[in-house]
Design a protein around this motif. Structure first.
Motif, PDB file in Angstrom:
ATOM      1  N   SER A 100      13.278   0.657  -3.029  1.00  0.00           N
ATOM      2  CA  SER A 100      13.511   0.538  -1.582  1.00  0.00           C
ATOM      3  C   SER A 100      13.992   1.869  -1.052  1.00  0.00           C
ATOM      4  CB  SER A 100      14.537  -0.562  -1.288  1.00  0.00           C
ATOM      5  OG  SER A 100      15.779  -0.213  -1.848  1.00  0.00           O
ATOM      6  N   GLY A 101      13.923   2.023   0.246  1.00  0.00           N
ATOM      7  CA  GLY A 101      14.380   3.253   0.882  1.00  0.00           C
ATOM      8  C   GLY A 101      13.693   3.466   2.203  1.00  0.00           C
ATOM      9  N   ASN A 102      13.961   4.624   2.817  1.00  0.00           N
ATOM     10  CA  ASN A 102      13.412   4.930   4.136  1.00  0.00           C
ATOM     11  C   ASN A 102      11.895   5.100   4.109  1.00  0.00           C
ATOM     12  OD1 ASN A 102      15.953   4.861   5.172  1.00  0.00           O
ATOM     13  ND2 ASN A 102      16.260   7.058   5.047  1.00  0.00           N
ATOM     14  N   HIS A 103      11.323   5.342   2.954  1.00  0.00           N
ATOM     15  CA  HIS A 103       9.872   5.518   2.836  1.00  0.00           C
ATOM     16  C   HIS A 103       9.126   4.203   2.964  1.00  0.00           C
ATOM     17  CE1 HIS A 103      10.893   4.072  -1.132  1.00  0.00           C
ATOM     18  NE2 HIS A 103       9.642   3.703  -1.252  1.00  0.00           N
ATOM     19  N   GLN A 104       9.821   3.083   2.869  1.00  0.00           N
ATOM     20  CA  GLN A 104       9.171   1.779   2.763  1.00  0.00           C
ATOM     21  C   GLN A 104       9.386   0.966   4.042  1.00  0.00           C
ATOM     22  OE1 GLN A 104      10.699  -1.208  -0.060  1.00  0.00           O
ATOM     23  NE2 GLN A 104       8.711  -0.987  -1.052  1.00  0.00           N
ATOM     24  N   ASN A 113      -1.616   1.718  17.169  1.00  0.00           N
ATOM     25  CA  ASN A 113      -0.157   1.766  17.186  1.00  0.00           C
ATOM     26  C   ASN A 113       0.361   2.381  15.887  1.00  0.00           C
ATOM     27  OD1 ASN A 113       0.018   0.301  19.692  1.00  0.00           O
ATOM     28  ND2 ASN A 113      -0.501  -1.520  18.513  1.00  0.00           N
ATOM     29  N   VAL A 114       1.336   3.268  15.995  1.00  0.00           N
ATOM     30  CA  VAL A 114       1.941   3.874  14.808  1.00  0.00           C
ATOM     31  C   VAL A 114       2.811   2.832  14.120  1.00  0.00           C
ATOM     32  CG1 VAL A 114       3.505   5.657  13.960  1.00  0.00           C
ATOM     33  CG2 VAL A 114       1.904   6.193  15.798  1.00  0.00           C
ATOM     34  N   VAL A 115       2.531   2.565  12.840  1.00  0.00           N
ATOM     35  CA  VAL A 115       3.330   1.602  12.079  1.00  0.00           C
ATOM     36  C   VAL A 115       4.254   2.294  11.092  1.00  0.00           C
ATOM     37  CG1 VAL A 115       1.691  -0.294  12.345  1.00  0.00           C
ATOM     38  CG2 VAL A 115       1.498   1.208  10.376  1.00  0.00           C
ATOM     39  N   ALA A 116       3.953   3.555  10.743  1.00  0.00           N
ATOM     40  CA  ALA A 116       4.819   4.309   9.828  1.00  0.00           C
ATOM     41  C   ALA A 116       4.467   5.783   9.913  1.00  0.00           C
ATOM     42  CB  ALA A 116       4.638   3.823   8.396  1.00  0.00           C
ATOM     43  N   GLU A 117       5.451   6.634   9.637  1.00  0.00           N
ATOM     44  CA  GLU A 117       5.189   8.062   9.560  1.00  0.00           C
ATOM     45  C   GLU A 117       6.173   8.716   8.610  1.00  0.00           C
ATOM     46  OE1 GLU A 117       5.603  10.076  13.356  1.00  0.00           O
ATOM     47  OE2 GLU A 117       7.031   8.565  14.006  1.00  0.00           O
ATOM     48  N   SER A 118       5.739   9.809   8.037  1.00  0.00           N
ATOM     49  CA  SER A 118       6.587  10.607   7.161  1.00  0.00           C
ATOM     50  C   SER A 118       6.435  12.054   7.590  1.00  0.00           C
ATOM     51  CB  SER A 118       6.178  10.428   5.698  1.00  0.00           C
ATOM     52  OG  SER A 118       6.981  11.232   4.861  1.00  0.00           O
ATOM     53  N   ASP A 119       7.546  12.655   7.997  1.00  0.00           N
ATOM     54  CA  ASP A 119       7.509  14.031   8.486  1.00  0.00           C
ATOM     55  C   ASP A 119       8.646  14.861   7.906  1.00  0.00           C
ATOM     56  OD1 ASP A 119       9.654  12.938   9.821  1.00  0.00           O
ATOM     57  OD2 ASP A 119       8.848  13.275  11.819  1.00  0.00           O
ATOM     58  N   VAL A 160       0.846  -1.192   0.000  1.00  0.00           N
ATOM     59  CA  VAL A 160       0.000   0.000   0.000  1.00  0.00           C
ATOM     60  C   VAL A 160       0.878   1.238   0.000  1.00  0.00           C
ATOM     61  CG1 VAL A 160      -1.753   1.298   1.276  1.00  0.00           C
ATOM     62  CG2 VAL A 160      -1.850  -1.203   1.214  1.00  0.00           C
ATOM     63  N   THR A 161       0.582   2.169  -0.906  1.00  0.00           N
ATOM     64  CA  THR A 161       1.316   3.424  -1.014  1.00  0.00           C
ATOM     65  C   THR A 161       0.389   4.574  -0.618  1.00  0.00           C
ATOM     66  OG1 THR A 161       2.643   2.513  -2.814  1.00  0.00           O
ATOM     67  CG2 THR A 161       2.657   4.909  -2.553  1.00  0.00           C
ATOM     68  N   ILE A 162       0.915   5.463   0.230  1.00  0.00           N
ATOM     69  CA  ILE A 162       0.157   6.609   0.722  1.00  0.00           C
ATOM     70  C   ILE A 162       0.972   7.861   0.425  1.00  0.00           C
ATOM     71  CG2 ILE A 162      -0.843   7.694   2.765  1.00  0.00           C
ATOM     72  CD1 ILE A 162      -0.719   4.697   3.935  1.00  0.00           C
ATOM     73  N   VAL A 163       0.356   8.814  -0.279  1.00  0.00           N
ATOM     74  CA  VAL A 163       1.044  10.052  -0.670  1.00  0.00           C
ATOM     75  C   VAL A 163       0.180  11.229  -0.241  1.00  0.00           C
ATOM     76  CG1 VAL A 163       1.978  11.386  -2.600  1.00  0.00           C
ATOM     77  CG2 VAL A 163       2.015   8.889  -2.695  1.00  0.00           C
ATOM     78  N   TRP A 178       5.364  10.659   1.831  1.00  0.00           N
ATOM     79  CA  TRP A 178       4.744   9.435   1.327  1.00  0.00           C
ATOM     80  C   TRP A 178       5.330   8.240   2.049  1.00  0.00           C
ATOM     81  CZ3 TRP A 178       6.893   5.929  -2.611  1.00  0.00           C
ATOM     82  CH2 TRP A 178       8.209   6.207  -2.961  1.00  0.00           C
ATOM     83  N   ILE A 179       4.524   7.196   2.081  1.00  0.00           N
ATOM     84  CA  ILE A 179       4.886   5.962   2.780  1.00  0.00           C
ATOM     85  C   ILE A 179       4.474   4.798   1.899  1.00  0.00           C
ATOM     86  CG2 ILE A 179       4.347   4.499   4.768  1.00  0.00           C
ATOM     87  CD1 ILE A 179       3.690   7.112   6.303  1.00  0.00           C
ATOM     88  N   GLN A 180       5.309   3.776   1.884  1.00  0.00           N
ATOM     89  CA  GLN A 180       4.948   2.548   1.186  1.00  0.00           C
ATOM     90  C   GLN A 180       5.077   1.403   2.184  1.00  0.00           C
ATOM     91  OE1 GLN A 180       7.369   1.091  -2.223  1.00  0.00           O
ATOM     92  NE2 GLN A 180       5.461   1.432  -3.341  1.00  0.00           N
ATOM     93  N   ILE A 181       3.986   0.664   2.354  1.00  0.00           N
ATOM     94  CA  ILE A 181       3.952  -0.428   3.329  1.00  0.00           C
ATOM     95  C   ILE A 181       3.820  -1.743   2.574  1.00  0.00           C
ATOM     96  CG2 ILE A 181       2.838  -1.380   5.368  1.00  0.00           C
ATOM     97  CD1 ILE A 181       1.638   1.408   5.854  1.00  0.00           C
ATOM     98  N   ALA A 182       4.871  -2.536   2.619  1.00  0.00           N
ATOM     99  CA  ALA A 182       4.872  -3.848   1.963  1.00  0.00           C
ATOM    100  C   ALA A 182       4.347  -4.897   2.941  1.00  0.00           C
ATOM    101  CB  ALA A 182       6.278  -4.204   1.506  1.00  0.00           C
TER     102      ALA A 182
END
Length: 137
Positions: free
Chosen positions: A130-134, A71-77, A48-51, A84-88
């Motif tokens: 790949s990267g810190n966004h994922q 629970n926080v599973v990902a954040e982009s600040d 899932v990709t969130i922008v 944006w965040i990508q959750i595999a």
């Protein structure tokens, strides 16, 4: 593929059956410390990709993704880039919530944004990006 819907903020926030294929047009109201929340459920195993795209270049928004337990599973600040965040590895029937908040603004216009959530579906189940966004769930 799931139908991609475009919603106004109030409708998308209240909708209880969002899937991983929608856009919400929202804004942060004065006094600017509110958080907008959008819940959705993954209907299949996927990435899932969130922008989050600000309408004005002088706005800085942050996004946070929480699981069904809060629970926080990902954040982009990031300040320098579009958040944006990508959750595999999102399993079918996983419930997630995206929170949007204004981190800063350097103008007097409205604080509008577009939140875009897309799932990869079963047809695109790998990526070489790949990267810190994922993150992996």
């Amino acid at each position: 593929y799931e139908l991609f819907e475009k919603y106004k903020e109030s409708y998308a926030e209240d909708k209880s059956d969002n899937d991983t294929s929608f856009m919400a047009e929202g804004y942060i109201r004065w006094p600017y410390w509110e958080k907008d929340s959008y819940s959705f459920t993954s209907n299949e195993d996927q990435t899932v990709t969130i922008v989050l795209v600000p309408e004005y270049q002088l706005d800085d928004f942050d996004i946070r993704v929480k699981d069904a337990n809060g629970n926080v599973v990902a954040e982009s600040d990031t300040f320098e880039f579009i958040d944006w965040i990508q959750i595999a590895g999102v399993d079918a029937n996983t419930e997630l919530t995206v929170e949007v908040e204004l981190a800063g603004s350097w103008h007097y216009a409205s604080k509008n944004y577009r939140l875009i959530v897309t799932g990869s579906t079963q047809y695109i189940n790998t990526t070489d990006v790949s990267g810190n966004h994922q993150i992996d769930l």
